[in-house]
Design an enzyme around this catalytic site. Structure first.
Site, mmCIF file in Angstrom:
data_model
loop_
_atom_site.group_PDB
_atom_site.id
_atom_site.type_symbol
_atom_site.label_atom_id
_atom_site.label_comp_id
_atom_site.label_asym_id
_atom_site.label_seq_id
_atom_site.Cartn_x
_atom_site.Cartn_y
_atom_site.Cartn_z
ATOM 1 N N SER A 63 0.824 -1.208 0.000
ATOM 2 C CA SER A 63 0.000 0.000 0.000
ATOM 3 C C SER A 63 0.853 1.250 0.000
ATOM 4 C CB SER A 63 -0.842 0.058 1.272
ATOM 5 O OG SER A 63 -1.381 -1.174 1.576
ATOM 6 N N HIS B 284 -1.243 -2.818 -6.893
ATOM 7 C CA HIS B 284 -1.951 -2.481 -5.658
ATOM 8 C C HIS B 284 -3.457 -2.653 -5.865
ATOM 9 C CE1 HIS B 284 -3.128 0.845 -2.599
ATOM 10 N NE2 HIS B 284 -3.136 -0.340 -2.032
ATOM 11 N N GLU C 29 -3.981 -0.260 -8.964
ATOM 12 C CA GLU C 29 -3.005 0.813 -9.139
ATOM 13 C C GLU C 29 -1.655 0.148 -9.423
ATOM 14 O OE1 GLU C 29 -2.288 2.906 -5.394
ATOM 15 O OE2 GLU C 29 -2.025 4.757 -6.504
ATOM 16 N N ASN D 173 -3.512 5.922 -1.760
ATOM 17 C CA ASN D 173 -3.334 6.103 -0.317
ATOM 18 C C ASN D 173 -2.784 7.477 0.056
ATOM 19 O OD1 ASN D 173 -4.492 3.764 0.596
ATOM 20 N ND2 ASN D 173 -2.627 2.570 0.265
HETATM 21 N N1 3HC Z 1 -15.612 -9.818 -0.473
HETATM 22 C C1 3HC Z 1 -16.299 -10.081 -1.608
HETATM 23 N N2 3HC Z 1 -17.453 -9.460 -1.934
HETATM 24 C C2 3HC Z 1 -17.920 -8.551 -1.075
HETATM 25 C C3 3HC Z 1 -17.266 -8.222 0.121
HETATM 26 C C4 3HC Z 1 -16.052 -8.903 0.415
HETATM 27 N N3 3HC Z 1 -15.355 -8.633 1.511
HETATM 28 N N4 3HC Z 1 -17.995 -7.271 0.762
HETATM 29 C C5 3HC Z 1 -19.055 -7.025 -0.006
HETATM 30 N N5 3HC Z 1 -19.010 -7.781 -1.114
HETATM 31 C C6 3HC Z 1 -19.981 -7.797 -2.228
HETATM 32 C C7 3HC Z 1 -21.326 -8.239 -1.734
HETATM 33 O O1 3HC Z 1 -21.454 -9.635 -1.787
HETATM 34 C C8 3HC Z 1 -22.257 -7.555 -2.731
HETATM 35 O O2 3HC Z 1 -22.306 -8.293 -3.937
HETATM 36 P P1 3HC Z 1 -23.646 -8.319 -4.838
HETATM 37 O O3 3HC Z 1 -23.919 -6.902 -5.228
HETATM 38 O O4 3HC Z 1 -23.218 -9.180 -5.970
HETATM 39 O O5 3HC Z 1 -24.693 -8.909 -3.974
HETATM 40 C C9 3HC Z 1 -21.531 -6.246 -3.057
HETATM 41 O O6 3HC Z 1 -20.162 -6.450 -2.687
HETATM 42 C C10 3HC Z 1 -22.113 -5.109 -2.286
HETATM 43 O O7 3HC Z 1 -22.064 -5.458 -0.914
HETATM 44 P P2 3HC Z 1 -23.181 -5.129 0.150
HETATM 45 O O8 3HC Z 1 -24.503 -4.989 -0.549
HETATM 46 O O9 3HC Z 1 -23.071 -6.078 1.272
HETATM 47 O O10 3HC Z 1 -22.729 -3.771 0.783
HETATM 48 P P3 3HC Z 1 -22.392 -2.417 0.104
HETATM 49 O O11 3HC Z 1 -23.297 -2.100 -1.017
HETATM 50 O O12 3HC Z 1 -22.265 -1.501 1.243
HETATM 51 O O13 3HC Z 1 -20.948 -2.632 -0.534
HETATM 52 C C11 3HC Z 1 -18.631 -2.445 -0.362
HETATM 53 C C12 3HC Z 1 -19.867 -3.064 0.223
HETATM 54 C C13 3HC Z 1 -18.423 -2.943 -1.796
HETATM 55 C C14 3HC Z 1 -17.462 -2.900 0.499
HETATM 56 C C15 3HC Z 1 -18.823 -0.898 -0.405
HETATM 57 O O14 3HC Z 1 -19.246 -0.446 0.856
HETATM 58 C C16 3HC Z 1 -17.607 -0.151 -0.808
HETATM 59 O O15 3HC Z 1 -17.299 -0.005 -1.980
HETATM 60 N N6 3HC Z 1 -16.851 0.382 0.198
HETATM 61 C C17 3HC Z 1 -15.644 1.129 -0.026
HETATM 62 C C18 3HC Z 1 -14.511 0.178 -0.227
HETATM 63 C C19 3HC Z 1 -13.231 0.909 -0.522
HETATM 64 O O16 3HC Z 1 -13.148 2.110 -0.563
HETATM 65 N N7 3HC Z 1 -12.162 0.134 -0.711
HETATM 66 C C20 3HC Z 1 -10.850 0.664 -0.944
HETATM 67 C C21 3HC Z 1 -10.149 0.730 0.346
HETATM 68 S S1 3HC Z 1 -8.540 1.391 0.146
HETATM 69 C C22 3HC Z 1 -7.611 0.078 -0.211
HETATM 70 O O17 3HC Z 1 -8.032 -1.046 -0.266
HETATM 71 C C23 3HC Z 1 -6.179 0.370 -0.391
HETATM 72 C C24 3HC Z 1 -5.390 -0.165 0.754
HETATM 73 O O18 3HC Z 1 -4.031 -0.085 0.431
HETATM 74 C C25 3HC Z 1 -5.624 0.566 2.061
#
Ligand code: 3HC
Length: 296
Positions: A122, A143, A155, A193
């Site tokens: 990250s 990433h 990324e 990040n």
């Molecule tokens: N693994 C696999 N699939 C997942 C999951 C997981 N951990 N969490 C949720 N999902 C799937 C669900 O099954 C659902 O699929 P469907 O539409 O086919 O039924 C879909 O994602 C949507 O999930 P939910 O309906 O349960 O919930 P949300 O609509 O709230 O979506 C989320 C969940 C996709 C996690 C959404 O809240 C989101 O996009 N959050 C932001 C995530 C983000 O910003 N990530 C980047 C973080 S930064 C990073 O990773 C970089 C690192 O270096 C720090």
């Protein structure tokens, strides 16, 4: 090495990121060895992937034969067994500089000469990791975002030594995985990040100052900025130890006070409250992952 030469991918680190990367690679036709220090941990990672795929089958989003084919392409393994066969090795271990340096030295020693070594880091310098190997031109950052199967972005991080050929092959691999790619030069925090950490850290300062509750800060980001999750919810998903590690890299390597990690974030990590994975971070979660309270 060309894109068509990539058949086998080893993923080192069977936590949430490594397992997600392995799942996506196997679902797109690659033979994948999911590795961890102990093969039992890799087995646990594989079992988690099987659960995720079963959920997709239940929702009618994946056919059972596609699930079976994905699982058949996936094995739990160890670096010693998997690296010599891999065309690409993707490192997705804990965000710790010394650990990643050691893993890159090992990967360089065990991998076949033409193999590409990628890191899901990250924030840690790809140039530094490449410098640990005798194949620096074939080292690159890949990433992925959490949760890997859902998030569209990868990324790509280009170290100082990364060759054009490696960049093109990994760009092709990312496209095969149906991800949208962006390219960052090797600077602390890269592109994503560098934006995310100041955002989450500022939310922590706002909370520490008592400006508002965690729920209202998260709701502000959700409804006011149209983010799918608020900063505390997202930090709990990513892992507070990872957030702190990235914040420390930004502070140390960019050298500006504005990047200092908040005391609140440091304290939560010191308490062992690392987010969803420990069922407690900014919020407290039950066994089903539902929010049932908050830590501060
Ligand atoms: N693994 C696999 N699939 C997942 C999951 C997981 N951990 N969490 C949720 N999902 C799937 C669900 O099954 C659902 O699929 P469907 O539409 O086919 O039924 C879909 O994602 C949507 O999930 P939910 O309906 O349960 O919930 P949300 O609509 O709230 O979506 C989320 C969940 C996709 C996690 C959404 O809240 C989101 O996009 N959050 C932001 C995530 C983000 O910003 N990530 C980047 C973080 S930064 C990073 O990773 C970089 C690192 O270096 C720090």
């Amino acid at each position: 090495m060309e894109l068509a030469d990539i058949k086998t991918i080893a993923v080192i680190g069977a936590g949430q990121m490594g397992a997600g990367i392995a799942q996506v690679c196997a679902a797109h036709g690659y033979s994948v060895a999911l590795c961890d220090a102990a093969v039992e941990r890799a087995e646990t990672g594989k079992a988690g992937i099987a659960k995720q795929l079963a959920r997709l089958v239940d929702k009618g989003k994946l056919a059972t034969d596609a699930r079976d084919a994905t699982l058949a392409r996936l094995e739990a393994s160890t670096a010693e067994r998997a690296y010599p066969r891999a065309d690409v090795i993707i490192e997705a271990a804990t965000e710790n500089r010394e650990l990643k340096i050691a893993l890159f030295r090992d990967a360089d020693r065990l991998a076949k000469p033409g193999a590409i070594l990628a890191s899901n880091t990250s924030s840690i310098s790809i140039t530094l990791l490449a410098g640990q190997t005798k194949r620096a031109e074939r080292v690159i950052g890949m990433h992925f975002m959490n949760p890997v199967p859902v998030m569209k972005l990868v990324e790509i991080v280009r170290g100082l030594q990364t060759s054009e050929e490696t960049l093109n092959v990994i760009r092709g691999l990312g496209e095969k995985l149906e991800k949208t790619l962006i390219v960052s030069h090797d600077r602390p925090g890269f592109l994503v990040n560098r934006m995310l950490l100041p955002f989450v850290n500022e939310a922590c300062f706002t909370l520490e100052e008592g400006t508002g509750t965690p729920e209202d800060i998260d709701q502000g980001a959700r409804l006011g900025l149209n983010h799918p999750m608020g900063p505390f919810e997202l930090a709990d998903l990513v892992g507070l130890d990872t957030m702190l590690a990235i914040a420390e890299v930004l502070q140390r390597e960019l050298g500006e006070d504005k990047y200092r990690p908040s005391v609140l974030l440091r304290n939560l990590v010191a308490a062992g409250w690392l987010g969803r994975k420990t069922k407690r971070g900014f919020y407290i979660y039950d066994d089903q992952g539902n929010k049932i309270g908050r830590s501060v």
